[in-house]
Write a protein that holds these residues in place. Structure first.
Motif, mmCIF file in Angstrom:
data_model
loop_
_atom_site.group_PDB
_atom_site.id
_atom_site.type_symbol
_atom_site.label_atom_id
_atom_site.label_comp_id
_atom_site.label_asym_id
_atom_site.label_seq_id
_atom_site.Cartn_x
_atom_site.Cartn_y
_atom_site.Cartn_z
ATOM 1 N N PHE A 15 0.842 -1.204 0.010
ATOM 2 C CA PHE A 15 0.224 -0.125 -0.082
ATOM 3 C C PHE A 15 0.851 1.222 0.086
ATOM 4 C CE2 PHE A 15 -3.526 -3.002 1.144
ATOM 5 C CZ PHE A 15 -4.454 -2.192 0.533
ATOM 6 N N LEU A 16 1.920 1.177 0.626
ATOM 7 C CA LEU A 16 2.657 2.264 0.754
ATOM 8 C C LEU A 16 3.472 2.483 -0.672
ATOM 9 C CD1 LEU A 16 4.578 4.358 2.355
ATOM 10 C CD2 LEU A 16 6.531 2.661 2.804
ATOM 11 N N THR A 17 3.877 1.467 -1.381
ATOM 12 C CA THR A 17 4.230 1.402 -2.748
ATOM 13 C C THR A 17 3.226 2.288 -3.746
ATOM 14 O OG1 THR A 17 5.633 -0.615 -2.517
ATOM 15 C CG2 THR A 17 5.075 0.087 -4.933
ATOM 16 N N ALA A 18 2.133 1.801 -3.580
ATOM 17 C CA ALA A 18 0.832 2.383 -4.408
ATOM 18 C C ALA A 18 0.684 3.968 -4.165
ATOM 19 C CB ALA A 18 -0.165 1.696 -3.976
ATOM 20 N N GLY A 19 1.166 4.372 -2.769
ATOM 21 C CA GLY A 19 0.934 5.758 -2.567
ATOM 22 C C GLY A 19 2.199 6.574 -3.198
ATOM 23 N N ILE A 20 3.231 5.991 -3.092
ATOM 24 C CA ILE A 20 4.583 6.673 -3.591
ATOM 25 C C ILE A 20 4.426 6.757 -4.995
ATOM 26 C CG2 ILE A 20 6.891 6.271 -3.806
ATOM 27 C CD1 ILE A 20 7.083 5.121 -1.158
ATOM 28 N N TYR A 21 3.848 5.592 -5.619
ATOM 29 C CA TYR A 21 3.828 5.508 -7.089
ATOM 30 C C TYR A 21 2.891 6.581 -7.872
ATOM 31 C CZ TYR A 21 6.864 1.522 -8.646
ATOM 32 O OH TYR A 21 7.978 0.641 -8.863
ATOM 33 N N ILE A 91 10.880 2.024 -18.166
ATOM 34 C CA ILE A 91 9.399 2.930 -17.867
ATOM 35 C C ILE A 91 9.661 3.461 -16.673
ATOM 36 C CG2 ILE A 91 8.169 1.433 -19.505
ATOM 37 C CD1 ILE A 91 7.149 -0.233 -17.165
ATOM 38 N N LYS A 92 8.765 4.531 -16.335
ATOM 39 C CA LYS A 92 8.696 5.422 -15.297
ATOM 40 C C LYS A 92 7.220 6.001 -15.008
ATOM 41 C CE LYS A 92 13.412 7.168 -16.155
ATOM 42 N NZ LYS A 92 13.843 8.398 -16.630
ATOM 43 N N TYR A 93 6.909 6.382 -13.500
ATOM 44 C CA TYR A 93 5.779 7.016 -13.286
ATOM 45 C C TYR A 93 4.378 6.149 -13.004
ATOM 46 C CZ TYR A 93 9.086 10.475 -14.730
ATOM 47 O OH TYR A 93 10.247 11.120 -14.993
ATOM 48 N N VAL A 94 4.329 4.797 -13.833
ATOM 49 C CA VAL A 94 2.977 4.401 -14.128
ATOM 50 C C VAL A 94 2.708 3.062 -13.383
ATOM 51 C CG1 VAL A 94 2.680 5.091 -16.610
ATOM 52 C CG2 VAL A 94 4.129 3.088 -16.298
ATOM 53 N N GLY A 95 3.722 2.817 -12.347
ATOM 54 C CA GLY A 95 3.703 1.841 -11.613
ATOM 55 C C GLY A 95 2.238 1.486 -10.796
ATOM 56 N N PHE A 96 1.794 2.844 -10.379
ATOM 57 C CA PHE A 96 0.510 2.558 -9.567
ATOM 58 C C PHE A 96 -0.531 2.043 -10.404
ATOM 59 C CE2 PHE A 96 -3.623 4.695 -8.904
ATOM 60 C CZ PHE A 96 -3.807 4.378 -7.596
ATOM 61 N N ARG A 166 3.869 11.267 -19.345
ATOM 62 C CA ARG A 166 3.990 10.358 -18.566
ATOM 63 C C ARG A 166 3.798 8.577 -19.015
ATOM 64 N NH1 ARG A 166 2.620 14.872 -16.495
ATOM 65 N NH2 ARG A 166 3.185 15.666 -14.319
ATOM 66 N N LEU A 167 3.048 8.559 -19.861
ATOM 67 C CA LEU A 167 3.179 7.251 -20.424
ATOM 68 C C LEU A 167 4.042 6.768 -21.299
ATOM 69 C CD1 LEU A 167 -0.903 6.935 -21.279
ATOM 70 C CD2 LEU A 167 0.380 6.632 -19.128
ATOM 71 N N PRO A 168 4.246 5.366 -21.190
ATOM 72 C CA PRO A 168 5.278 4.975 -22.138
ATOM 73 C C PRO A 168 5.273 5.162 -23.607
ATOM 74 C CG PRO A 168 4.871 3.442 -20.550
ATOM 75 C CD PRO A 168 3.858 4.220 -20.439
ATOM 76 N N ASP A 169 6.175 5.016 -24.540
ATOM 77 C CA ASP A 169 5.717 5.127 -26.048
ATOM 78 C C ASP A 169 5.186 3.976 -26.447
ATOM 79 O OD1 ASP A 169 7.962 3.124 -27.069
ATOM 80 O OD2 ASP A 169 9.080 4.372 -25.487
ATOM 81 N N LEU A 170 4.510 4.097 -27.607
ATOM 82 C CA LEU A 170 4.003 2.981 -28.277
ATOM 83 C C LEU A 170 4.657 1.780 -28.627
ATOM 84 C CD1 LEU A 170 1.730 4.711 -30.890
ATOM 85 C CD2 LEU A 170 0.946 4.230 -28.611
ATOM 86 N N LYS A 171 5.974 1.816 -29.007
ATOM 87 C CA LYS A 171 6.712 0.576 -29.147
ATOM 88 C C LYS A 171 7.033 -0.129 -28.075
ATOM 89 C CE LYS A 171 11.362 -0.634 -31.011
ATOM 90 N NZ LYS A 171 12.501 -0.292 -31.561
ATOM 91 N N THR A 172 7.417 0.484 -26.645
ATOM 92 C CA THR A 172 7.353 -0.172 -25.434
ATOM 93 C C THR A 172 5.983 -0.689 -25.046
ATOM 94 O OG1 THR A 172 9.179 1.521 -24.534
ATOM 95 C CG2 THR A 172 7.915 0.051 -22.862
#
Length: 264
Positions: A15-21, A91-96, A166-172
């Motif tokens: 739950f802490l991970t979700a908040g940080i993400y 990839i970054k930022y989208v873990g949540f 914030r989202l990954p590119d289409l190829k990724t």
């Protein structure tokens, strides 16, 4: 109990991970994203310890799997796959968002008896385990497909907004979707085959009893269509993204039907 302590610690870390993400996504903070991934890794290790201790403590009793919170494994598997993809594709930022649905399963697994104790020892077979593996991997595919539609729409309309940056590119996203869907489909196929073998050994079939187990053929057929179109089209695209999303929703409905969260 040792495993219970580590399971509670795991839940707190998840739950802490979700908040940080979530904060890292909103603020586009790379350091927060890195911290979230570190906390997630610690959570995965604690989860693994709790699983290992549970197995060790019940091994001499024939592994009382009917009391094991299988639904918590969805988060465990998705977390591992996400961390692997995060390292591979940077990839970054989208873990949540990848962990949001597994968080729901985690909550069900630790709070609802229907999440695992309705599964008697006799009813837990390889096909059940394979089904959870398939569900976990196809969750990655589901989220990636939604992101693909979102990013593709913004590129088409030349809308370079909050989500685009914030989202990954289409190829990724294409690579993540294809890899997770392929593995998920493989485990889904194995779950069906092992289920058929088990029921055959008892002189039954998947449609015996309440027939809910036979419903697993529905998402399997949906993914067969997905791969047929993929073979012809050669890349993800809007149509395949929609099929992947619908296939996952069918899979989710079937899981609820099979394990009794709702009455069908």
């Amino acid at each position: 109990m040792f495993s219970l302590f580590f399971l509670k610690t795991t839940v707190i870390l998840y739950f802490l991970t979700a908040g940080i993400y979530l904060f890292s996504f909103v603020n586009k903070d790379e350091k927060l994203d890195l911290i979230g991934s570190f906390v997630l890794q610690i959570g995965v290790v604690c989860h693994l310890i709790s699983i290992g201790d549970y197995i060790a403590s019940t091994f001499d009793k024939g592994l009382a799997l009917n009391h094991f919170p299988f639904l918590t494994l969805v988060y465990f598997i998705v977390a591992i796959v996400y961390l692997m993809y995060r390292h591979k594709y940077k990839i970054k930022y989208v873990g949540f968002f990848y962990l949001l649905i597994p968080l729901f399963f985690l909550f069900l697994g630790i709070s609802s008896e229907s999440g695992f104790q309705n599964l008697s020892t006799d009813s837990i077979h390889f096909y059940s385990i394979f089904s959870f593996l398939a569900l976990s991997l196809l969750t990655i595919s589901f989220v990636s497909s939604i992101f693909y539609l979102t990013q593709n729409s913004r590129l088409k309309n030349k809308t370079f907004d909050f989500w685009f940056h914030r989202l990954p590119d289409l190829k990724t996203l294409d690579g993540m979707t294809y890899g997770s869907t392929l593995l998920g489909f493989m485990f889904l196929t194995l779950s069906i085959l092992s289920g058929v073998m088990h029921y055959h050994s008892k002189g039954m079939n998947l449609f015996s009893g309440n027939g809910h187990e036979g419903l697993i053929l529905l998402p399997w057929l949906a993914y067969v269509i997905y791969f047929q179109i993929r073979a012809y089209q050669g890349k993800l695209g809007r149509r395949l993204s929609i099929i992947a999303i619908l296939s996952y929703l069918i899979q989710l409905t079937v899981v609820f039907a099979m394990f009794g969260f709702h009455r069908f």
